[in-house]
Design a protein around this motif. Sequence first.
Motif, short mmCIF file in Angstrom:
data_model
loop_
_atom_site.label_atom_id
_atom_site.label_comp_id
_atom_site.label_asym_id
_atom_site.label_seq_id
_atom_site.Cartn_x
_atom_site.Cartn_y
_atom_site.Cartn_z
N MET A 1 27.19 -34.47 41.16
CA MET A 1 26.97 -33.70 40.00
C MET A 1 25.45 -33.78 39.58
O MET A 1 24.95 -34.68 39.64
N LYS A 2 25.03 -32.50 39.19
CA LYS A 2 23.86 -32.38 38.80
C LYS A 2 23.68 -31.54 37.45
O LYS A 2 24.27 -30.57 37.31
N THR A 3 22.86 -32.37 36.52
CA THR A 3 22.82 -31.78 35.06
C THR A 3 21.44 -31.34 34.86
O THR A 3 20.46 -32.31 35.26
N ILE A 4 20.92 -30.14 34.56
CA ILE A 4 19.64 -29.60 34.33
C ILE A 4 19.74 -29.26 32.80
O ILE A 4 20.37 -28.26 32.51
N THR A 5 18.77 -29.86 32.19
CA THR A 5 18.73 -29.57 30.73
C THR A 5 17.56 -28.90 30.36
O THR A 5 16.20 -29.47 30.63
N PHE A 6 17.58 -27.99 29.62
CA PHE A 6 16.31 -27.00 29.20
C PHE A 6 16.27 -27.47 27.72
O PHE A 6 17.07 -26.97 26.94
N ASN A 7 15.01 -27.92 27.30
CA ASN A 7 14.84 -28.03 25.88
C ASN A 7 13.56 -27.32 25.39
O ASN A 7 12.53 -27.57 25.78
N GLN A 8 14.11 -26.45 24.71
CA GLN A 8 13.17 -25.36 24.03
C GLN A 8 12.00 -26.07 23.33
O GLN A 8 12.23 -27.21 22.46
N LYS A 9 10.52 -25.60 23.73
CA LYS A 9 9.57 -26.39 22.70
C LYS A 9 8.77 -25.10 22.03
O LYS A 9 7.97 -25.61 21.22
N GLU A 10 9.03 -24.06 22.52
CA GLU A 10 8.41 -22.88 21.92
C GLU A 10 9.23 -21.54 22.01
O GLU A 10 9.88 -21.35 23.17
N THR A 11 9.31 -20.81 21.08
CA THR A 11 9.94 -19.38 21.12
C THR A 11 8.85 -18.21 21.44
O THR A 11 7.60 -18.49 21.31
N SER A 12 9.35 -17.19 21.68
CA SER A 12 8.68 -15.99 22.03
C SER A 12 9.17 -14.77 21.51
O SER A 12 10.42 -14.79 21.16
N PRO A 13 8.35 -14.09 20.90
CA PRO A 13 8.78 -12.91 20.20
C PRO A 13 9.29 -11.94 21.15
O PRO A 13 10.08 -10.71 20.68
N ILE A 14 8.95 -11.84 22.53
CA ILE A 14 9.49 -11.15 23.51
C ILE A 14 10.47 -11.97 24.30
O ILE A 14 10.02 -12.90 24.65
N ALA A 15 11.66 -11.34 24.51
CA ALA A 15 12.87 -12.00 25.36
C ALA A 15 12.38 -12.73 26.55
O ALA A 15 11.74 -11.75 27.47
N LEU A 16 12.51 -13.80 26.61
CA LEU A 16 12.60 -14.53 28.21
C LEU A 16 13.70 -14.09 28.89
O LEU A 16 14.76 -13.92 28.37
N GLU A 17 13.61 -13.73 30.09
CA GLU A 17 14.97 -13.35 31.19
C GLU A 17 15.14 -14.41 31.97
O GLU A 17 14.15 -14.75 32.80
N PHE A 18 16.44 -14.77 31.76
CA PHE A 18 17.01 -15.99 32.42
C PHE A 18 17.87 -15.73 33.74
O PHE A 18 18.57 -16.37 34.38
N ASP A 19 17.93 -14.35 34.16
CA ASP A 19 18.86 -14.16 35.06
C ASP A 19 18.66 -14.75 36.35
O ASP A 19 19.46 -14.93 37.16
N GLU A 20 17.41 -15.36 36.83
CA GLU A 20 17.15 -16.23 37.96
C GLU A 20 17.25 -17.52 37.78
O GLU A 20 17.58 -18.11 38.76
N LEU A 21 17.57 -18.09 36.53
CA LEU A 21 17.75 -19.31 36.26
C LEU A 21 19.53 -19.45 36.23
O LEU A 21 20.07 -19.89 35.03
N ILE A 22 20.10 -19.55 37.29
CA ILE A 22 21.57 -19.63 37.32
C ILE A 22 21.95 -20.69 38.16
O ILE A 22 21.17 -20.96 39.20
#
Length: 269
Positions: A1-22
Amino acid sequence: MKTITFNQKETSPIALEFDELIPDEIFTWEKSDFDSYMVPIGNSKFPLSNYFDVEVEGTAESPAEVVMIINGDLGRVKYIGAKMSNGQIVANSSVDLHCGAEMSGGSLLVNGDAESYAGREMTGGELTIKGNVKEFCGASYIGDWRGMTGGIITIEGNAGKQLGECLTGGEIRVKGNCDILAGIHMTKGLIQIDGDVTRWPGGQMQNGDIVINGKLSRSLEGFDYQEVITDPTISGKSFSGKYIKYLGDIARNGKGNLWLNAEKNRYLL
C-alpha cells in the motif's frame, strides 16, 4: 500500500487543476516526481511544490494500492479525482469544480462541500460528499446529452439545481434537501432524496426512479397518479413505509417513476 499526502502550504486565487494527479497516473511516483511536477493553473503551469508539500510512504504495484490524502483549503483546487479508475482519494476540505468528473472506479471522499459538476458523467466508482453540493451533480456537461451512467454518489448535505440531469444509470442519494429539477431528462438509474424538494423533479424524464422521502413543494403536471404501495422495492432497494407512485413525464411519453413518501406528502392523498 502506498500513501501519498499533499499538505497545502500556499493557496492560489486561480484554481489548480488536479486531473493528472490521480492514482492511475502517479502510483509509481516518488517525492522527486512531485517536486518536479508542473501543475496547470489557468493558461500556465507552475511547480506543484509552490503550493503543496508531498509525502510518499510505501510502495504500490497498481493504482488500486494508492491512497491520496489532500490537506488544506482546497476551494481553489478543481478536477480532484477526475477520470480516476482505481485507488482512493480523500480531500479534507471543500473543493472546487468537477470533483469526481468521469470517474470509472475507485473512491473519492470529500470532507466538505463541492462546487458544481461534481461526479458529472461518472461511469463507476464511489463519490461521497460530506457537505453540500452545488448544481449539476451527476449531470452531463455543457453540450452533451448523457450524464452519469454508473457508480454511486452520496451527498450527506443538500444538493443544488438539476441534480442527475440526463442521468442514464447509477445511483445518487441526497441525505439533505434538494433544489429544483432533480432528474430532468433522466432515462435510467435511481435518485433518492431523503429531505425536502423545492419543485419539479423528473421533468421530461423517460425512465428510472426518483424517491423523495421528504416533502415535495410542487410537482409537474406531467405525472399521473398510479397507486399507493407499502414497503416497495425500487431499483432493487427496499423502502419502508407507504409511497405514492406517479408515472411520467407524459410530455415525453415517459415511463419514469416518481415515488413520494405518503406520510410527508399526505396533502396529495
